[in-house]
Design a protein around this motif. Structure first.
Motif, mmCIF file in Angstrom:
data_model
loop_
_atom_site.group_PDB
_atom_site.id
_atom_site.type_symbol
_atom_site.label_atom_id
_atom_site.label_comp_id
_atom_site.label_asym_id
_atom_site.label_seq_id
_atom_site.Cartn_x
_atom_site.Cartn_y
_atom_site.Cartn_z
ATOM 1 N N LEU A 1 0.765 -1.072 -0.196
ATOM 2 C CA LEU A 1 0.184 -0.073 0.089
ATOM 3 C C LEU A 1 0.871 1.346 -0.154
ATOM 4 O O LEU A 1 2.068 1.093 0.348
ATOM 5 C CB LEU A 1 -0.735 0.049 1.042
ATOM 6 C CG LEU A 1 -1.929 -1.130 1.288
ATOM 7 C CD1 LEU A 1 -2.734 -1.145 2.639
ATOM 8 C CD2 LEU A 1 -2.785 -1.565 0.145
ATOM 9 N N ALA A 2 0.533 2.411 -0.574
ATOM 10 C CA ALA A 2 0.894 3.449 -0.483
ATOM 11 C C ALA A 2 1.557 3.996 0.999
ATOM 12 O O ALA A 2 0.767 3.774 1.950
ATOM 13 C CB ALA A 2 0.036 4.672 -1.167
ATOM 14 N N PHE A 3 2.763 4.448 0.982
ATOM 15 C CA PHE A 3 3.391 5.085 2.278
ATOM 16 C C PHE A 3 2.713 6.214 2.569
ATOM 17 O O PHE A 3 3.299 7.392 1.947
ATOM 18 C CB PHE A 3 4.671 5.061 2.018
ATOM 19 C CG PHE A 3 5.479 5.190 3.613
ATOM 20 C CD1 PHE A 3 5.728 3.971 4.275
ATOM 21 C CD2 PHE A 3 5.826 6.567 4.176
ATOM 22 C CE1 PHE A 3 6.380 4.255 5.607
ATOM 23 C CE2 PHE A 3 6.174 6.582 5.471
ATOM 24 C CZ PHE A 3 6.592 5.424 6.194
ATOM 25 N N THR A 4 1.933 6.389 3.615
ATOM 26 C CA THR A 4 1.172 7.355 3.957
ATOM 27 C C THR A 4 1.524 7.950 5.357
ATOM 28 O O THR A 4 2.137 7.202 6.148
ATOM 29 C CB THR A 4 -0.340 7.313 4.071
ATOM 30 O OG1 THR A 4 -0.681 6.153 4.655
ATOM 31 C CG2 THR A 4 -0.818 6.971 2.565
ATOM 32 N N ASP A 5 0.920 8.970 5.786
ATOM 33 C CA ASP A 5 1.191 9.486 7.314
ATOM 34 C C ASP A 5 0.691 8.304 8.272
ATOM 35 O O ASP A 5 1.168 8.128 9.320
ATOM 36 C CB ASP A 5 0.431 10.823 7.501
ATOM 37 C CG ASP A 5 1.332 11.736 6.983
ATOM 38 O OD1 ASP A 5 2.424 11.679 6.609
ATOM 39 O OD2 ASP A 5 0.517 12.929 6.773
#
Length: 501
Positions: free
Chosen positions: A479-483
């Protein structure tokens, strides 16, 4: 707790005629890595190749490689060579290989084949994750929707339905593999080094069905199947559901399944019938099996009459100029049963795969028809056309670097947040990281604590019939690396630090 694992930072390297030749060469290859001409996970030219290509001495070639390794641009893999790594990624201490001389033992003192109950244990863990209120899921290994060109996929699916409006209303009377799909997969196999006739291709619902059919074709209840250790928990569940026994063979991070331990298994387990491997980006270690090891494994299994089941789910995610060749490319005796999943690279929602059963192909076809009849034609035709389109290759060219970025950012966060003693080897591709926790930290306990914080992980106990991986865990980089992901890793690091014995 802040980690004491150090970060390597690139140092300036002279790139002038006055600099020693080895430093000039090192600067040349550093620039190639920075410009992505040499990508993460790619093999560097060997010492001999550097000597020939640049007309330099053995000493100069060795110094060039050592400087690049010291600066963090390369990693050395024993008996394999040097591979590209990013100097901006953390130089986390790597976990060491286990004893590779013999199969692992289960808790009852017998070979690992004696253990049962993995289905129930894994089902309880999975169900616990499903019941929890999850806000960050780091336990799976399926690419996120944002990594796929859904507009292109939807347009081509709509075009196919307009072309064949009755496709969903028509069944097939055979085992259900469409000739167009067979031709497309046989063509892809040829490009990968395998020589198959279209009729050797059989469509499956992903690799789970394919591997189960393969094992059902070559073994009877009570027989033994050798697997890499650690291995994907779904395989352990499938083996038990067929009434078979699992024998865990130690796996090197650099070469894959141990041939030495496998040789001992052949001599001590008379009911050993099959070996199952994921040679490229092994799950969960991320190992890339060298060609020489692949060839030796094929030869070994043929000599001992063992079926070698190849699970090819991740090969197209390897960071390399060209994808590695599958094990099946070395098969001349028909002892390799090849299973490819398109779930991770083409379309997870399609659940499309295929297999070729080697000398057991007719029996595999019979079992497929007896158990599940047809594989839906729409999915086969979409897969056939998508994989043949130039857009698919462009998709892969975008997918690999995006996954690489997500892996590296997660590794950097782990280095920041996890306690001292955490170990991690950054794999040359793939969807997850395999992490060794400091002594005294249980991933099973961490799993329960993380669920209460809305975070799902995959504890190491899921990947073995033994208890040897309770100090490990798998984290998804799909998954996208988000906060939110960064915060979840910070929380996991705090829980791991607090859980040290």
């Amino acid at each position: 707790m802040a980690t004491r694992i150090q970060m390597r930072s690139p140092l300036p390297m002279p790139h002038t005629p006055e600099a020693p030749i080895y430093q000039q060469l090192a600067a040349h290859y550093r620039e190639a890595i920075e410009k992505n001409a040499l990508r993460l996970g790619m093999r560097m030219p060997s010492v001999r190749e550097l000597m020939r290509r640049h007309a330099v001495s053995l000493s100069t070639a060795l110094q060039t490689l050592r400087v690049l390794e010291e600066r963090g641009w390369l990693e050395a893999r024993p008996r394999v060579g040097y591979f590209v790594r990013n100097a901006g990624t953390p130089a986390l201490e790597e976990m060491s290989d286990p004893d590779l001389r013999e199969p692992f033992q289960a808790g009852d003192g017998h070979a690992g084949a004696r253990f049962t109950g993995i289905n129930e244990r894994i089902s309880l863990l999975v169900e616990s994750g499903r019941r929890a209120d999850i806000r960050v899921d780091l336990g799976g290994a399926t690419p996120g929707e944002e990594l796929f060109d859904t507009r292109w996929m939807n347009r081509s699916a709509a075009a196919l339905l307009r072309e064949q409006p009755g496709i969903l209303a028509v069944g097939r009377s055979t085992a259900g593999t469409h000739p167009e799909f067979q031709a497309a997969m046989a063509h892809r196999a040829l490009k990968a080094g395998m020589r198959l006739a279209p009729q050797d291709v059989m469509a499956t619902s992903g690799n789970t069905e394919a591997v189960h059919l393969a094992l059902a074709a070559v073994a009877q209840p009570g027989d033994v199947v050798a697997v890499e250790s650690p291995t994907y928990y779904g395989l352990l569940q499938g083996i038990e559901s067929l009434g078979l026994k699992t024998l865990e063979i130690p796996c090197s991070q650099h070469t894959g399944i141990s041939l030495e331990a496998l040789d001992l298994a052949v001599r001590t387990e008379p009911r050993l019938r099959a070996v199952v491997v994921v040679p490229d980006l092994q799950m969960p270690l991320g190992t890339l099996m060298p060609d020489g090891h692949k060839a030796a494994l094929v030869k070994f299994c043929a000599q001992h009459g063992l079926a070698l089941v190849e699970d090819d789910s991740y090969r197209l995610l390897v960071e390399a100029a060209e994808p590695p060749r599958p094990i099946k490319a070395w098969d001349v005796s028909g002892h390799v049963i090849y299973c490819e999943s398109l779930n991770k690279t083409l379309a997870p929602g399609l659940r499309q795969g295929w297999m070729t059963g080697g000398r057991w192909h007719e029996r595999v076809q019979m079992l497929k028809f007896a158990q599940s009849r047809n594989t839906n034609t729409l999915g086969q035709l979409l897969a056939a056309r998508w994989t043949a389109a130039p857009a698919f290759e462009r998709h892969l060219l975008r997918l690999r670097p995006r996954l690489r970025s997500q892996r590296e950012r997660m590794a950097q966060a782990i280095a920041r947040y996890f306690p001292a003693g955490t170990r991690l080897r950054l794999p040359p591709g793939g969807l997850s990281l395999w992490i060794q926790l400091p002594d005294g930290v249980s991933s099973s306990s961490l799993f329960e604590q993380a669920l209460r914080q809305g975070i799902r992980i995959a504890p190491g106990a899921m990947f073995s019939n033994t208890a040897r991986y309770d100090g490990f865990l798998r984290l998804s980089c799909a998954l996208a690396f988000t906060d939110g992901v960064d915060g979840a890793l910070r929380t996991l690091g705090q829980l791991a630090g607090a859980g040290r014995a």
